[in-house]
Write a protein that holds these residues in place. Structure first.
Motif, PDB file in Angstrom:
ATOM      1  N   ILE A 166      49.001 -42.333 -37.966  1.00 50.55           N
ATOM      2  CA  ILE A 166      48.963 -42.318 -36.369  1.00 50.55           C
ATOM      3  C   ILE A 166      47.573 -42.615 -35.806  1.00 50.55           C
ATOM      4  CG2 ILE A 166      49.510 -40.972 -34.228  1.00 50.55           C
ATOM      5  CD1 ILE A 166      51.839 -39.544 -36.065  1.00 50.55           C
ATOM      6  N   ASN A 167      46.679 -41.763 -36.535  1.00 50.75           N
ATOM      7  CA  ASN A 167      45.197 -41.731 -36.241  1.00 50.75           C
ATOM      8  C   ASN A 167      44.219 -42.307 -37.228  1.00 50.75           C
ATOM      9  OD1 ASN A 167      45.451 -40.211 -33.541  1.00 50.75           O
ATOM     10  ND2 ASN A 167      46.201 -38.690 -34.887  1.00 50.75           N
ATOM     11  N   ALA A 168      43.998 -43.657 -37.064  1.00 47.89           N
ATOM     12  CA  ALA A 168      43.136 -44.219 -38.119  1.00 47.89           C
ATOM     13  C   ALA A 168      42.009 -43.560 -38.431  1.00 47.89           C
ATOM     14  CB  ALA A 168      43.101 -45.679 -37.627  1.00 47.89           C
ATOM     15  N   PHE A 169      41.423 -43.818 -39.734  1.00 45.72           N
ATOM     16  CA  PHE A 169      40.061 -43.544 -40.119  1.00 45.72           C
ATOM     17  C   PHE A 169      38.994 -44.640 -39.657  1.00 45.72           C
ATOM     18  CE2 PHE A 169      42.309 -40.507 -42.853  1.00 45.72           C
ATOM     19  CZ  PHE A 169      41.326 -39.668 -43.508  1.00 45.72           C
ATOM     20  N   PRO A 170      37.665 -44.143 -39.614  1.00 48.64           N
ATOM     21  CA  PRO A 170      36.641 -45.059 -39.308  1.00 48.64           C
ATOM     22  C   PRO A 170      36.681 -46.315 -40.232  1.00 48.64           C
ATOM     23  CG  PRO A 170      35.828 -42.931 -39.069  1.00 48.64           C
ATOM     24  CD  PRO A 170      37.295 -42.719 -39.693  1.00 48.64           C
ATOM     25  N   SER A 171      36.675 -47.487 -39.869  1.00 50.21           N
ATOM     26  CA  SER A 171      36.584 -48.843 -40.799  1.00 50.21           C
ATOM     27  C   SER A 171      35.472 -48.379 -41.815  1.00 50.21           C
ATOM     28  CB  SER A 171      36.483 -49.827 -39.997  1.00 50.21           C
ATOM     29  OG  SER A 171      36.786 -49.890 -38.835  1.00 50.21           O
ATOM     30  N   GLU A 172      34.372 -47.973 -41.438  1.00 45.83           N
ATOM     31  CA  GLU A 172      33.155 -48.185 -42.359  1.00 45.83           C
ATOM     32  C   GLU A 172      33.586 -47.237 -43.761  1.00 45.83           C
ATOM     33  OE1 GLU A 172      33.119 -47.470 -39.127  1.00 45.83           O
ATOM     34  OE2 GLU A 172      31.828 -45.856 -39.255  1.00 45.83           O
ATOM     35  N   TRP A 173      34.271 -46.193 -43.361  1.00 45.95           N
ATOM     36  CA  TRP A 173      34.655 -45.299 -44.538  1.00 45.95           C
ATOM     37  C   TRP A 173      35.534 -46.211 -45.218  1.00 45.95           C
ATOM     38  CZ3 TRP A 173      36.014 -39.738 -42.109  1.00 45.95           C
ATOM     39  CH2 TRP A 173      34.720 -39.350 -41.457  1.00 45.95           C
ATOM     40  N   ARG A 174      36.566 -46.916 -44.538  1.00 46.41           N
ATOM     41  CA  ARG A 174      37.851 -47.404 -45.381  1.00 46.41           C
ATOM     42  C   ARG A 174      37.198 -48.614 -46.192  1.00 46.41           C
ATOM     43  NH1 ARG A 174      42.471 -49.151 -41.305  1.00 46.41           N
ATOM     44  NH2 ARG A 174      43.429 -49.238 -43.586  1.00 46.41           N
ATOM     45  N   ALA A 175      36.260 -49.224 -46.011  1.00 47.50           N
ATOM     46  CA  ALA A 175      35.675 -50.023 -46.625  1.00 47.50           C
ATOM     47  C   ALA A 175      34.966 -49.985 -48.200  1.00 47.50           C
ATOM     48  CB  ALA A 175      34.939 -51.133 -46.064  1.00 47.50           C
ATOM     49  N   ARG A 176      34.731 -48.711 -48.380  1.00 48.22           N
ATOM     50  CA  ARG A 176      34.139 -48.384 -49.666  1.00 48.22           C
ATOM     51  C   ARG A 176      34.622 -48.844 -50.967  1.00 48.22           C
ATOM     52  NH1 ARG A 176      32.354 -42.636 -47.323  1.00 48.22           N
ATOM     53  NH2 ARG A 176      30.149 -43.112 -46.982  1.00 48.22           N
ATOM     54  N   PRO A 177      36.034 -48.938 -51.298  1.00 45.74           N
ATOM     55  CA  PRO A 177      36.114 -49.227 -52.597  1.00 45.74           C
ATOM     56  C   PRO A 177      35.833 -50.576 -52.797  1.00 45.74           C
ATOM     57  CG  PRO A 177      38.234 -48.154 -51.524  1.00 45.74           C
ATOM     58  CD  PRO A 177      37.019 -48.491 -50.374  1.00 45.74           C
ATOM     59  N   GLU A 178      35.474 -51.532 -51.943  1.00 47.63           N
ATOM     60  CA  GLU A 178      34.855 -52.751 -52.323  1.00 47.63           C
ATOM     61  C   GLU A 178      33.842 -52.879 -52.920  1.00 47.63           C
ATOM     62  OE1 GLU A 178      36.550 -55.760 -51.804  1.00 47.63           O
ATOM     63  OE2 GLU A 178      37.317 -55.865 -49.709  1.00 47.63           O
ATOM     64  N   ILE A 179      32.808 -51.838 -52.622  1.00 42.61           N
ATOM     65  CA  ILE A 179      31.623 -51.814 -53.345  1.00 42.61           C
ATOM     66  C   ILE A 179      31.819 -51.029 -54.781  1.00 42.61           C
ATOM     67  CG2 ILE A 179      29.346 -50.377 -53.279  1.00 42.61           C
ATOM     68  CD1 ILE A 179      30.016 -49.776 -50.043  1.00 42.61           C
ATOM     69  N   ILE A 180      32.793 -50.076 -54.726  1.00 42.75           N
ATOM     70  CA  ILE A 180      33.204 -49.438 -56.171  1.00 42.75           C
ATOM     71  C   ILE A 180      33.442 -50.452 -56.993  1.00 42.75           C
ATOM     72  CG2 ILE A 180      34.630 -48.066 -57.382  1.00 42.75           C
ATOM     73  CD1 ILE A 180      34.315 -46.289 -54.164  1.00 42.75           C
ATOM     74  N   ASN A 181      34.335 -51.642 -56.827  1.00 40.42           N
ATOM     75  CA  ASN A 181      34.910 -52.582 -57.718  1.00 40.42           C
ATOM     76  C   ASN A 181      33.778 -53.503 -57.981  1.00 40.42           C
ATOM     77  OD1 ASN A 181      37.209 -51.297 -57.264  1.00 40.42           O
ATOM     78  ND2 ASN A 181      38.155 -52.777 -55.483  1.00 40.42           N
ATOM     79  N   ALA A 182      32.759 -53.506 -57.442  1.00 44.06           N
ATOM     80  CA  ALA A 182      31.600 -54.300 -57.743  1.00 44.06           C
ATOM     81  C   ALA A 182      30.696 -53.332 -58.663  1.00 44.06           C
ATOM     82  CB  ALA A 182      30.815 -54.716 -56.701  1.00 44.06           C
ATOM     83  N   LEU A 183      30.531 -52.358 -59.060  1.00 44.88           N
ATOM     84  CA  LEU A 183      29.767 -51.732 -59.715  1.00 44.88           C
ATOM     85  C   LEU A 183      29.797 -52.018 -61.206  1.00 44.88           C
ATOM     86  CD1 LEU A 183      30.472 -47.821 -58.697  1.00 44.88           C
ATOM     87  CD2 LEU A 183      28.571 -49.312 -58.256  1.00 44.88           C
ATOM     88  N   PRO A 184      28.575 -52.022 -62.034  1.00 47.09           N
ATOM     89  CA  PRO A 184      28.638 -52.676 -63.322  1.00 47.09           C
ATOM     90  C   PRO A 184      29.612 -52.191 -64.251  1.00 47.09           C
ATOM     91  CG  PRO A 184      26.316 -51.537 -62.566  1.00 47.09           C
ATOM     92  CD  PRO A 184      27.240 -51.540 -61.739  1.00 47.09           C
ATOM     93  N   LEU A 185      30.001 -51.069 -63.944  1.00 46.07           N
ATOM     94  CA  LEU A 185      30.926 -50.471 -65.324  1.00 46.07           C
ATOM     95  C   LEU A 185      32.498 -51.136 -64.914  1.00 46.07           C
ATOM     96  CD1 LEU A 185      29.738 -47.002 -66.045  1.00 46.07           C
ATOM     97  CD2 LEU A 185      30.487 -48.626 -67.901  1.00 46.07           C
ATOM     98  N   LEU A 186      32.857 -51.606 -63.701  1.00 42.30           N
ATOM     99  CA  LEU A 186      33.924 -51.889 -63.333  1.00 42.30           C
ATOM    100  C   LEU A 186      34.132 -53.556 -63.205  1.00 42.30           C
ATOM    101  CD1 LEU A 186      34.627 -49.112 -60.700  1.00 42.30           C
ATOM    102  CD2 LEU A 186      35.421 -49.142 -63.288  1.00 42.30           C
ATOM    103  N   ILE A 187      33.153 -54.229 -62.706  1.00 40.92           N
ATOM    104  CA  ILE A 187      33.143 -55.424 -62.227  1.00 40.92           C
ATOM    105  C   ILE A 187      33.769 -56.516 -62.977  1.00 40.92           C
ATOM    106  CG2 ILE A 187      30.827 -56.276 -62.636  1.00 40.92           C
ATOM    107  CD1 ILE A 187      31.062 -57.690 -59.761  1.00 40.92           C
ATOM    108  N   ASN A 188      33.433 -56.135 -64.487  1.00 45.44           N
ATOM    109  CA  ASN A 188      34.048 -57.283 -65.589  1.00 45.44           C
ATOM    110  C   ASN A 188      35.420 -56.746 -65.921  1.00 45.44           C
ATOM    111  OD1 ASN A 188      31.988 -58.971 -64.906  1.00 45.44           O
ATOM    112  ND2 ASN A 188      30.653 -58.111 -66.520  1.00 45.44           N
ATOM    113  N   LEU A 189      35.947 -55.737 -65.539  1.00 43.73           N
ATOM    114  CA  LEU A 189      37.169 -55.208 -66.239  1.00 43.73           C
ATOM    115  C   LEU A 189      38.310 -56.361 -65.676  1.00 43.73           C
ATOM    116  CD1 LEU A 189      37.181 -51.684 -65.922  1.00 43.73           C
ATOM    117  CD2 LEU A 189      37.080 -52.698 -67.975  1.00 43.73           C
ATOM    118  N   PRO A 190      39.251 -56.692 -66.382  1.00 45.66           N
ATOM    119  CA  PRO A 190      40.555 -57.647 -65.637  1.00 45.66           C
ATOM    120  C   PRO A 190      40.890 -57.159 -64.260  1.00 45.66           C
ATOM    121  CG  PRO A 190      40.832 -56.886 -67.806  1.00 45.66           C
ATOM    122  CD  PRO A 190      39.747 -56.108 -67.789  1.00 45.66           C
ATOM    123  N   GLN A 191      41.240 -58.056 -63.608  1.00 45.57           N
ATOM    124  CA  GLN A 191      41.801 -57.999 -62.375  1.00 45.57           C
ATOM    125  C   GLN A 191      42.908 -57.280 -62.331  1.00 45.57           C
ATOM    126  OE1 GLN A 191      40.585 -59.436 -59.096  1.00 45.57           O
ATOM    127  NE2 GLN A 191      38.777 -59.048 -60.258  1.00 45.57           N
TER     128      GLN A 191
END
Ligand code: AGV
Ligand code: CA
Length: 309
Positions: free
Chosen positions: A71-96
């Motif tokens: 009912i009450n949305a979270f701020p978008s800046e918080w919601r966008a964080r996993p995008e950064i995480i998926n690009a971290l060196p230990l994760l970026i080259n794992l299969p999609q």
């Protein structure tokens, strides 16, 4: 016999850290992970979850997608964080991950995994409780399959962390996102342990902790978790923006319950402004257990030990 566990998270940094922590626990068998699109956008958070499962050689754990929006949305800046995480060196080259639209819906995953479980199942919620409530409304008899629900949620004797329009600041975000579901969950009077701000306020993410973690950076998980936690310190230094170990504390309860102080209380949940999502003590309310304190230094040491791998 390891404990069977279902986890529903909402893609925040500490939710993903919690998933990693669960995967280090020898006595826990994770049978499903569902994602609620609250403190995240759904697809990137499913991707992060899949990557973390792969990193821990557990990609066979099924994922569920939560399509219900609160009912009450979270701020978008918080919601966008996993995008950064998926690009971290230990994760970026794992299969999609597979097509995120191919996943089972979250309530169905919960229903399937509860019905097929041979033993009672523990449920860890590190975001709003909507998916679980949707599952239990569809199949109420599955309540009997639940051993315990551990939910990071609420604020009883301390202020909340929601600061927004038409709100008096008394609510915690996981309840505020969907106060109606929270009110329903509490009303079931299942074995429910809430890990509210009352106890999570004791465990901020500190530079001292991160500095200790950095001394063990040769361990893959210390390296990755150190990077994840560093991302949480980008905010303005005020209480509202301090990042706490909210979900990780709730998760650690599964392994070190004896380090927590627990109280049985009666609570109600407000579903209306100006205090929608407030969880408050009320003698005419529903019986739940709440954690009120934790052995803080033991908890930080436990994390340092678990991530030495
Ligand atoms: O209210 C705590 C819940 C936890 O499940 N979330 C974050 C944790 O995952 C919401 C939240 C409160 N303050 C936040 C939050 C902040 N400063 N950044 C991101 N999320
Ligand atoms: Ca969360």
């Amino acid at each position: 016999m390891p404990k069977q566990l279902l986890m529903d998270h909402d893609g925040g940094i500490d939710d993903l850290l919690s998933l990693l922590l669960v995967l280090t626990m020898p006595d826990i068998q994770l049978t499903g992970v569902s994602v609620t699109p609250a403190d995240c956008y759904l697809e990137p958070a499913l991707e992060s979850s899949y990557k973390l499962l792969q990193l821990m050689d557990q990609e066979s754990v099924p994922l569920g997608r939560g399509d219900y929006n609160g009912i009450n949305a979270f701020p978008s800046e918080w919601r966008a964080r996993p995008e950064i995480i998926n690009a971290l060196p230990l994760l970026i080259n794992l299969p999609q991950s597979p097509d995120p639209y191919s996943y089972t819906s979250a309530p169905d995953l919960i229903i399937n995994q509860l019905s097929s479980a041979t033993d009672k199942v523990t449920i860890l919620l590190t975001g709003p409780c909507s998916n679980l409530v949707l599952a239990l409304e569809k199949e109420p008899e599955l309540k009997e399959k639940i051993e315990e629900i551990v939910w990071m949620a609420g604020a009883l004797r301390v202020g909340g962390n929601v600061q927004t329009f038409q709100h008096d600041g008394s609510a915690e975000w996981n309840v505020f996102w969907d106060p109606i579901s929270a009110q329903k969950l509490v009303s079931y009077e299942l074995p429910l342990l809430m890990i509210p701000l009352d106890v999570t306020n004791h465990v901020p993410v500190t530079k001292k902790f991160l500095s200790a973690l950095a001394t063990q950076i040769d361990y893959k998980l210390s390296n990755l978790t150190g990077q994840l936690w560093a991302l949480t310190l980008d905010t303005i230094p005020s209480y509202h923006y301090t990042y706490f170990m909210w979900d990780i504390l709730a998760t650690s309860y599964l392994a070190i319950p004896e380090q927590f102080t627990i109280e049985t209380v009666k609570v109600k949940v407000s579903t209306r402004p100006p205090n929608a999502g407030q969880t408050y003590l009320d003698e005419t309310g529903y019986v739940v257990r709440i954690a009120t304190d934790v052995n803080v230094s033991y908890f930080y040491e436990y994390l340092l030990a678990q991530f030495k791998r």
